[in-house]
Scaffold this motif. Structure first.
Motif, PDB file in Angstrom:
ATOM      1  N   UNK A  17     -12.881  -0.279  12.653  1.00 16.34           N
ATOM      2  CA  UNK A  17     -11.665   0.518  12.692  1.00 16.34           C
ATOM      3  C   UNK A  17     -11.039   0.620  11.304  1.00 16.34           C
ATOM      4  N   UNK A  18     -10.644   1.843  10.957  1.00 20.16           N
ATOM      5  CA  UNK A  18      -9.916   2.105   9.718  1.00 20.16           C
ATOM      6  C   UNK A  18      -8.710   2.963  10.074  1.00 20.16           C
ATOM      7  N   UNK A  19      -7.759   3.010   9.180  1.00 23.86           N
ATOM      8  CA  UNK A  19      -6.571   3.828   9.411  1.00 23.86           C
ATOM      9  C   UNK A  19      -6.958   5.294   9.466  1.00 23.86           C
ATOM     10  N   UNK A  20      -6.471   5.979  10.479  1.00 23.89           N
ATOM     11  CA  UNK A  20      -6.778   7.401  10.644  1.00 23.89           C
ATOM     12  C   UNK A  20      -5.753   8.219   9.864  1.00 23.89           C
ATOM     13  N   UNK A  21      -6.062   8.524   8.630  1.00 22.77           N
ATOM     14  CA  UNK A  21      -5.140   9.272   7.766  1.00 22.77           C
ATOM     15  C   UNK A  21      -5.098  10.749   8.132  1.00 22.77           C
ATOM     16  N   UNK A  22      -6.028  11.197   8.965  1.00 24.76           N
ATOM     17  CA  UNK A  22      -6.096  12.612   9.322  1.00 24.76           C
ATOM     18  C   UNK A  22      -5.326  12.932  10.596  1.00 24.76           C
ATOM     19  N   UNK A  23      -4.889  11.920  11.346  1.00 22.77           N
ATOM     20  CA  UNK A  23      -4.191  12.141  12.612  1.00 22.77           C
ATOM     21  C   UNK A  23      -2.753  12.571  12.370  1.00 22.77           C
ATOM     22  N   UNK A  24      -2.421  13.763  12.788  1.00 21.98           N
ATOM     23  CA  UNK A  24      -1.044  14.243  12.725  1.00 21.98           C
ATOM     24  C   UNK A  24      -0.470  14.394  11.335  1.00 21.98           C
ATOM     25  N   UNK A  25      -1.297  14.576  10.331  1.00 19.87           N
ATOM     26  CA  UNK A  25      -0.797  14.698   8.967  1.00 19.87           C
ATOM     27  C   UNK A  25      -0.955  16.123   8.429  1.00 19.87           C
ATOM     28  N   UNK A  26      -0.592  17.088   9.235  1.00 22.40           N
ATOM     29  CA  UNK A  26      -0.689  18.478   8.780  1.00 22.40           C
ATOM     30  C   UNK A  26       0.238  18.756   7.602  1.00 22.40           C
ATOM     31  N   UNK A  27       1.282  17.939   7.463  1.00 21.07           N
ATOM     32  CA  UNK A  27       2.241  18.173   6.377  1.00 21.07           C
ATOM     33  C   UNK A  27       1.758  17.610   5.035  1.00 21.07           C
ATOM     34  N   UNK A  28       0.748  16.723   5.062  1.00 20.28           N
ATOM     35  CA  UNK A  28       0.225  16.154   3.822  1.00 20.28           C
ATOM     36  C   UNK A  28      -0.553  17.214   3.038  1.00 20.28           C
ATOM     37  N   UNK A  29      -0.354  17.218   1.735  1.00 18.93           N
ATOM     38  CA  UNK A  29      -1.145  18.132   0.915  1.00 18.93           C
ATOM     39  C   UNK A  29      -2.492  17.491   0.613  1.00 18.93           C
ATOM     40  N   UNK A  30      -3.384  18.272   0.020  1.00 21.59           N
ATOM     41  CA  UNK A  30      -4.745  17.794  -0.231  1.00 21.59           C
ATOM     42  C   UNK A  30      -4.774  16.555  -1.120  1.00 21.59           C
ATOM     43  N   UNK A  31      -3.935  16.524  -2.141  1.00 20.05           N
ATOM     44  CA  UNK A  31      -3.945  15.369  -3.047  1.00 20.05           C
ATOM     45  C   UNK A  31      -3.465  14.111  -2.341  1.00 20.05           C
ATOM     46  N   UNK A  32      -2.494  14.244  -1.457  1.00 19.44           N
ATOM     47  CA  UNK A  32      -2.016  13.088  -0.705  1.00 19.44           C
ATOM     48  C   UNK A  32      -3.103  12.577   0.239  1.00 19.44           C
ATOM     49  N   UNK A  33      -3.829  13.497   0.874  1.00 15.89           N
ATOM     50  CA  UNK A  33      -4.928  13.113   1.756  1.00 15.89           C
ATOM     51  C   UNK A  33      -6.019  12.395   0.961  1.00 15.89           C
ATOM     52  N   UNK A  34      -6.379  12.953  -0.215  1.00 17.01           N
ATOM     53  CA  UNK A  34      -7.415  12.329  -1.040  1.00 17.01           C
ATOM     54  C   UNK A  34      -6.963  10.960  -1.544  1.00 17.01           C
ATOM     55  N   UNK A  35      -5.696  10.844  -1.856  1.00 21.65           N
ATOM     56  CA  UNK A  35      -5.151   9.575  -2.326  1.00 21.65           C
ATOM     57  C   UNK A  35      -5.236   8.513  -1.219  1.00 21.65           C
ATOM     58  N   UNK A  36      -4.850   8.893  -0.012  1.00 21.64           N
ATOM     59  CA  UNK A  36      -4.934   7.964   1.125  1.00 21.64           C
ATOM     60  C   UNK A  36      -6.389   7.653   1.463  1.00 21.64           C
ATOM     61  N   UNK A  37      -7.252   8.659   1.353  1.00 23.02           N
ATOM     62  CA  UNK A  37      -8.677   8.443   1.623  1.00 23.02           C
ATOM     63  C   UNK A  37      -9.265   7.454   0.624  1.00 23.02           C
ATOM     64  N   UNK A  38      -8.792   7.496  -0.614  1.00 24.67           N
ATOM     65  CA  UNK A  38      -9.251   6.539  -1.620  1.00 24.67           C
ATOM     66  C   UNK A  38      -8.909   5.114  -1.179  1.00 24.67           C
ATOM     67  N   UNK A  39      -7.731   4.936  -0.618  1.00 24.38           N
ATOM     68  CA  UNK A  39      -7.318   3.612  -0.140  1.00 24.38           C
ATOM     69  C   UNK A  39      -8.225   3.128   0.986  1.00 24.38           C
ATOM     70  N   UNK A  40      -8.497   4.013   1.943  1.00 31.07           N
ATOM     71  CA  UNK A  40      -9.349   3.635   3.077  1.00 31.07           C
ATOM     72  C   UNK A  40     -10.770   3.339   2.585  1.00 31.07           C
TER      73      UNK A  40
END
Length: 135
Positions: free
Chosen positions: A52-75
């Motif tokens: 199990x990892x944190x689901x950064x894609x769930x309900x994050x339609x408001x996140x921009x691409x850079x924020x998603x990539x930044x969170x994905x880097x953490x995961x």
């Protein structure tokens, strides 16, 4: 022989302009390399795929691409113990975020909450990167 100042300034400006387009191919290369690594990871079956990892894609339609990539880097950083290729993905995402965003400093904090399997996370991340390559 001396070069007049206006000519020298013009050459400096042109040199600066030539360097700028080079960042786009480097970004594209990082994205494509990350997609290749993700494809290899998804083809490799290991016992921690269901981790199990944190689901950064769930309900994050408001996140921009850079924020998603930044969170994905953490995961990706957190999942390195499962797959060694995750280190390469982490480094690529880190470079992308550092190059494209003055706001986000990877790795970004991710809130505990919804989780997903590592395999699902990798598939979602690959789809996001493929969309970025096309766009």
């Amino acid at each position: 022989m001396s070069i007049p100042v206006p000519v020298l300034l013009t050459l400096l400006v042109l040199a600066a302009c030539w360097g700028h387009p080079a960042t786009l191919p480097q970004t594209s290369t990082l994205l494509k390399e990350s997609i290749r690594l993700l494809s290899e990871l998804l083809e490799t079956k290991v016992s921690c795929d269901k981790m199990n990892v944190t689901n950064i894609f769930a309900g994050n339609e408001k996140d921009n691409d850079m924020e998603i990539l930044c969170k994905a880097a953490t995961v990706a950083w957190e999942g390195q113990s499962c797959h060694r290729h995750l280190e390469g993905i982490y480094l690529n995402l880190l470079r992308l975020v550092q190059r494209k965003s003055g706001v986000h400093k990877a790795p970004c904090p991710v809130a505990a909450g919804n989780t997903t399997s590592l395999t699902e996370f990798l598939g979602d991340l690959r789809r996001v990167l493929q969309r970025l390559v096309k766009g």
